[in-house]
Structures are given as structure tokens and as C-alpha cells.
Design a protein around this motif. Structure first.
Motif, short mmCIF file in Angstrom:
data_model
loop_
_atom_site.label_atom_id
_atom_site.label_comp_id
_atom_site.label_asym_id
_atom_site.label_seq_id
_atom_site.Cartn_x
_atom_site.Cartn_y
_atom_site.Cartn_z
N THR A 142 0.95 -1.16 0.09
CA THR A 142 0.02 0.12 -0.03
C THR A 142 0.74 1.14 0.04
O THR A 142 0.46 2.26 -0.72
N LEU A 143 1.98 1.46 0.73
CA LEU A 143 3.05 2.30 0.64
C LEU A 143 3.32 2.59 -0.64
O LEU A 143 3.70 3.59 -1.14
N HIS A 144 3.90 1.53 -1.19
CA HIS A 144 4.32 1.40 -2.59
C HIS A 144 3.43 2.37 -3.43
O HIS A 144 3.76 3.29 -4.31
N PHE A 145 2.16 1.77 -3.51
CA PHE A 145 1.33 2.16 -4.52
C PHE A 145 0.79 3.77 -4.07
O PHE A 145 0.76 4.61 -4.95
N GLN A 146 0.82 4.00 -2.60
CA GLN A 146 0.46 5.40 -2.59
C GLN A 146 1.48 6.41 -2.85
O GLN A 146 1.38 7.49 -3.14
N THR A 147 2.62 5.99 -2.63
CA THR A 147 3.72 6.97 -3.02
C THR A 147 3.76 7.33 -4.37
O THR A 147 4.07 8.50 -4.87
N ILE A 148 3.73 6.27 -5.31
CA ILE A 148 3.56 6.39 -6.52
C ILE A 148 2.41 7.24 -7.05
O ILE A 148 2.51 8.16 -7.81
N ASP A 149 1.39 7.09 -6.25
CA ASP A 149 0.07 7.91 -6.53
C ASP A 149 0.38 9.58 -6.41
O ASP A 149 -0.27 10.28 -7.02
N VAL A 150 1.08 9.68 -5.28
CA VAL A 150 1.29 11.17 -4.87
C VAL A 150 2.12 11.69 -5.94
O VAL A 150 1.98 12.68 -6.29
N PHE A 151 3.26 10.93 -6.36
CA PHE A 151 4.28 11.67 -7.40
C PHE A 151 3.56 11.55 -8.66
O PHE A 151 3.78 12.46 -9.62
N SER A 152 2.26 10.88 -9.09
CA SER A 152 1.60 11.04 -10.31
C SER A 152 0.50 11.85 -10.40
O SER A 152 0.01 12.07 -11.49
N HIS A 153 0.18 12.44 -9.23
CA HIS A 153 -0.86 13.39 -9.02
C HIS A 153 -0.66 14.72 -9.82
O HIS A 153 0.19 15.57 -9.54
N PRO A 154 -1.56 15.07 -10.76
CA PRO A 154 -1.25 16.35 -11.54
C PRO A 154 -1.74 17.65 -10.56
O PRO A 154 -1.31 18.60 -11.34
N GLY A 155 -2.48 17.49 -9.43
CA GLY A 155 -2.99 18.63 -9.18
C GLY A 155 -2.12 19.25 -7.98
O GLY A 155 -2.34 20.51 -7.41
N TRP A 156 -1.01 18.87 -7.70
CA TRP A 156 -0.32 19.48 -6.65
C TRP A 156 1.31 19.69 -7.18
O TRP A 156 1.94 19.18 -8.10
N ASP A 157 2.13 20.77 -6.49
CA ASP A 157 3.30 20.97 -6.69
C ASP A 157 4.32 20.21 -5.96
O ASP A 157 3.72 19.42 -5.05
N ASP A 158 5.63 20.02 -6.28
CA ASP A 158 6.35 19.17 -5.54
C ASP A 158 6.59 19.32 -4.05
O ASP A 158 6.67 18.51 -3.36
N LYS A 159 6.32 20.74 -3.69
CA LYS A 159 6.61 20.85 -2.33
C LYS A 159 5.36 20.18 -1.49
O LYS A 159 5.34 19.44 -0.73
N ARG A 160 4.11 20.12 -2.05
CA ARG A 160 2.91 19.68 -1.40
C ARG A 160 3.14 18.23 -1.60
O ARG A 160 2.55 17.43 -0.79
N LYS A 161 3.38 17.54 -2.70
CA LYS A 161 3.57 16.07 -2.75
C LYS A 161 4.61 15.75 -1.79
O LYS A 161 4.49 14.71 -1.03
N GLU A 162 5.72 16.36 -1.58
CA GLU A 162 6.63 15.74 -0.76
C GLU A 162 6.19 15.64 0.80
O GLU A 162 6.59 15.11 1.73
N GLU A 163 5.49 16.84 1.24
CA GLU A 163 4.94 17.08 2.54
C GLU A 163 3.69 15.71 2.63
O GLU A 163 3.67 15.33 3.63
#
Length: 519
Positions: A142-163
């Protein structure tokens, strides 16, 4: 016979003398740990057969992996392959692993599911016997997939993704099934009497497993701080490599490590990189235990529980990265420059062996052997032939890629931290870029300063601004992508190849020739 013994003695003497002159060439014996015994403080849930499935952390990014359909399907298929192999191991069908089971898994990998698959539905007997193990596997996946999902999400900038990645990690660690994010000594974890049984007896299926782990670790640098619009093009190359080559390799010395394949991600999120490596080592331990015919069913169950215990976050509570007694359960040391990787067989604080690349120092540029800068633009990474290496400058990236046959990906810093340069080459070495107006600086000087005089810029305007601040670069002209691509300065004089033997393979035994007709 005396002559033969004399030659043999001389051979031993010469070999010993050479080893004394070049101690770095000595082949150290592999660590051999005794069969582990059940600890007295096993978490109570390990003795529960219930699945206790936990769903995703809610977020608008969930299932964003489907934005890259081929990648999503390849990832979904990895779970099917694991489940089929485990079911064969616990239902007496191990003799079919390299034939019938392999063919069935291979068919799935070529005709991937379009949605996630419940592994328990494919391996009911395995889940019945090892439900406590599935809790650990499922939660880490689940951590694998959700980490991928966050990085693949088009709605956020890098800062918010890393948070959000930080929040995901806390969410993951809040459950008792969480794997530690501390680096662990891989030599120790692979040193038990049953170790290597699976890869030895079932090399083709093990190749599939390690191919999955290659895919599950190479993808993070493909996604991390990369514009969403530039992710799919990279997977066209990476996915082809995965399906045509990485799945079917049986020559790996060890499982793929996250920091080897996604060094940028591993340096930013070392605890997640370590957790993924520890998860994959748990897979290897379980594979080996189930493949060990000399163990009874009770012994296998006990050893699986011990393997889980070894990697749980609760087992290492209060411990720190960089500390611990070498080659033990609590060895959390890591190579210099890479906190997102535990110590490997034969490695020390400065060097480690990378399958396919040889001995490397991860604190140095892979092309010029000069220390990577601590501050400022981090340089670039080069992905080619299944590996990813970090380099100091654009010249090193281009020239290293040119030394490698086939296509390559360069991910590089620009003057703008929010604009990562992604370049992909074709078979002839022609590069495409995700930044339309990219220009390059290359005024060759002393190589220790290459990160100053060899750089990429998002535009000529930014190039001019930088050059104006560097008197020694006065008069430098910006190079277009085509102009820059045609340059090649070869291997730098500063490059040093670390000459040490492969620690995973025994050196060939030298047999003295027959003397005087004696055999």
C-alpha cells in the motif's frame, strides 16, 4: 608427486604474497549465521491468522498511477506473480515452479490485469497458513502504491507532494505491521542456513521476483520531482526494458536496491527507500524458507515469523541510522552519501558492489570519481541498461550515456529547482528534451569545478544571467541541444575504477598443471 606439491605450494605462496601486497583484492568469506530461534517478544498479532486488511489513506491522488496505464498494469501484475508462486510453494507444487507455474505467471505478465488484484483470492492456501505475513506484505505494498500515486498526481506542486509523502510515512508507521525505515545489513539478512535456496533452486521464478523489485524501485526517480507530463515518456523506455530484459534475468548477484535505481528519491526519503529494501529482503527470506525442503512445516512457520520480526519497525524502536554493531540484526550503518541503503556484502563506508556496474562509491560522481557537491544543483542522473547513476555535471551525464549502448534517460537540475530537465535518447544517441528552450553551458576547465562550467538552463536569458556572475566564464556561448549532443570528452582522467573482486562469486580455483607426467 613431489613436483606437483612443490608447484602447489609455490602457487599458494605467490597468491598469499599478492594478497598481502593488494589487500583490497582479498575475497572475504561470506557471513554464516546460525538458524534463528523464536524471540520471546514476538508481537501478539503475529500469532493471529486474521487478515486485518487496512485500506489506503484518503487523498485526491489515489489511483493516479492509472495516468500511466502501462505502468499501472505492470505493477498490478507483480502481485499476481507473487501470489501464484507462493501458492505453488505451500501446496506441494514446488517442482512445477520453473515450468508450469513460470509459464502461467509469464502469461499474466504479458496480459496484465487492468485493476488491482486481491492476492488472497489467488493464493488462498498461502493466506490461510501465513495470514500474518500477508498483513506485512499488503501494508508495505500500500505504501508502494500510494507513494507512486502522490508523485503521479497532477494537481499538486513538488512541495505539497513531498509534504504528503511525509504524512503517508507517518500513516504507514502508525500500524504494527510497518517495516522499519532504518537501513539494515543485507549481508546479515542473507546469511542464514536457508538463505539463497530459492534463487538456487528456482532461478527463473526468482528472476521474475527480482524483476518485480527492479520495477518497484526504478520508478521513483522516474516520478520524483518530474513534471507529470514527462512521466509517461520515461516509462515507454523503462517499461520496455522491464518486460523484455529485467523480468528474465537470472544473472543478478543480489536483489535490486532502491538507492541503486532511484538515488535521488532514496537520498530525499531514505527511510522509505530502506523500508522497501527491507520488504524485498523479507520476500527473499520467505522464498528461501519455503523452498528449504529440510525444514518441517512447523519450522517454516517459525522461521517466517522470525523473518517478519527482524524487519518490523517495533523491533528497532529507539535505534538510529548510522549506528549498530556490524553484521548483526541491529546494524543500521549505511554507505557514505547514501542513508537510503544498508550495508551490502563486502561493502564498507566508502564502497559497495553494484551488480552489472562493479564497485562504486556513492558519494562520488560515477563518471569522473570526484565527490558530489554538497550544495547547489545536484547535477544529474543517468539511467541506461537497467542501472541509474548520479553524476556531477551535464558533460559527465552525456558522456557516460554515450558509453552505454541503447537508449538512456538523463534527469538533470537546472537553475530553477522546480524545473527538472528530462532528456531521452534514441538508439542513435539523439536526445529529446522536456524543456523547449533548454540551453547548455560547457566551457571545459578543471574537472573538480565541472558542476560550474557544465550546466543546463531553462532559457538563454537564464544562461546569460548565470554567466554574468562568473567572470571566468566571460564570453561563453550557449549551446543548443543539438550542438551540445554532438560533443563528447570521453572518460575523464580523474576517473578511477575500483578493482576488487565480485564478493558474490567465488574466484575460479587455479589448479596447477601436471608436472613430469604426474596427474
Amino acid at each position: 608427486m613431489k613436483n606437483y606439491l612443490l608447484v602447489a605450494a609455490l602457487t599458494v605462496f605467490v597468491s598469499s604474497a599478492q594478497a598481502q601486497e593488494m589487500p583490497e583484492m582479498e575475497m572475504k568469506p561470506r557471513l554464516q549465521s546460525p538458524m534463528p530461534t523464536l524471540p520471546s517478544n514476538l508481537p501478539p498479532w503475529i500469532n493471529s491468522r486474521g487478515m486485518d486488511a487496512i485500506f489506503y489513506k484518503p487523498g485526491p491522488y489515489n489511483w493516479a498511477i492509472n495516468r500511466i496505464p502501462a505502468f499501472a498494469r505492470d505493477m498490478y501484475a507483480t502481485g499476481v506473480g507473487h501470489a501464484m508462486a507462493y501458492e505453488a510453494l505451500v501446496t506441494g507444487k514446488a517442482p512445477e515452479l520453473e515450468t508450469k507455474t513460470f509459464s502461467t505467471i509469464d502469461s499474466v505478465l504479458k496480459n496484465q490485469p487492468r485493476t488491482p488484484v486481491d492476492e488472497g483470492a489467488i493464493s488462498p492456501r498461502f493466506v490461510q497458513k501465513f495470514g500474518y505475513l500477508e498483513k506485512v506484505f499488503d501494508w508495505a505494498h500500500t505504501l508502494h502504491f500510494q507513494t507512486i500515486d502522490v508523485f503521479s498526481h497532477p494537481g499538486w506542486d513538488d512541495k505539497r507532494k513531498e509534504e504528503e509523502i511525509e504524512k503517508l510515512w507517518k500513516f504507514y508507521q502508525s500500524e504494527p505491521y510497518a517495516i522499519t525505515g532504518l537501513p539494515m545489513n543485507m549481508e546479515y539478512l542473507d546469511s542464514f542456513p536457508y538463505s539463497m535456496a530459492f534463487r538456487t533452486n528456482y532461478p527463473k521464478v526468482n528472476g521474475l521476483f527480482w524483476g518485480y523489485h527492479w520495477l518497484q524501485t526504478v520508478n521513483y526517480d522516474m516520478l520524483f520531482r518530474v513534471p507529470v507530463s514527462d512521466q509517461k515518456a520515461q516509462y515507454d523506455l523503462i517499461g520496455q526494458r522491464y518486460r523484455e530484459t529485467e523480468l528474465y534475468r537470472t544473472d543478478r548477484d543480489f536483489m535490486p536496491m532502491t538507492a541503486e535505481l532511484s538515488p535521488r528519491f532514496a537520498k530525499r526519503f531514505p527511510y522509505i527507500a530502506n523500508a522497501f529494501d527491507n520488504l524485498h529482503m523479507l520476500h527473499d527470506n520467505v522464498n528461501d524458507i519455503l523452498a528449504q525442503s529440510s525444514l518441517s512445516e512447523k519450522q517454516k512457520a517459525d522461521q517466517v515469523k522470525i523473518a517478519i520480526y527482524r524487519v518490523l519497525a517495533s523491533t528497532h524502536k529507539g535505534e538510529e541510522a548510522g549506528e549498530g554493531e556490524p553484521k548483526t540484526l541491529h546494524d543500521h550503518r549505511h554507505p557514505n552519501g547514501m542513508p537510503g541503503m544498508g550495508m551490502m556484502l563486502g561493502s564498507d563506508e566508502d564502497t559497495m558492489f553494484m551488480s552489472g556496474m562493479g564497485w562504486m562509491d556513492m558519494s562520488e560522481c560515477a563518471h569522473c570519481s570526484i565527490s558530489l557537491p554538497d550544495e547547489g544543483p545536484w547535477g544529474a542522473t543517468v539511467t541506461a541498461e537497467g542501472w541509474t547513476m548520479t553524476v556531477r555535471c551535464m558533460m559527465c551525464a552525456r558522456d557516460m550515456a554515450a558509453e552505454t549502448p541503447g537508449r538512456a534517460i538523463i534527469r538533470a537540475a537546472t537553475e530553477d529547482e522546480s524545473k527538472l530537465l528530462v532528456m531521452i535518447s534514441d538508439e542513435e544517441g539523439n536526445w529529446s528534451s522536456n524543456i523547449k528552450d533548454v540551453v547548455f553551458l560547457e566551457v571545459v576547465g578543471e574537472h573538480p569545478n565541472c558542476s560550474v562550467w557544465s550546466r543546463a538552463f531553462t532559457s538563454k536569458l537564464e544562461f546569460d544571467r548565470f554567466v554574468a556572475t562568473q567572470p571566468e566564464l566571460k564570453g561563453a556561448k550557449p549551446l543548443t541541444l543539438v550542438e551540445w549532443s554532438k560533443l563528447n570528452n570521453g572518460t575523464p582522467e580523474t576517473y578511477r575504477k575500483i578493482e576488487k573482486p565480485n564478493p558474490y562469486r567465488k574466484p575460479p580455483v587455479s589448479v596447477p598443471p601436471a608436472v613430469g607426467g604426474v596427474k
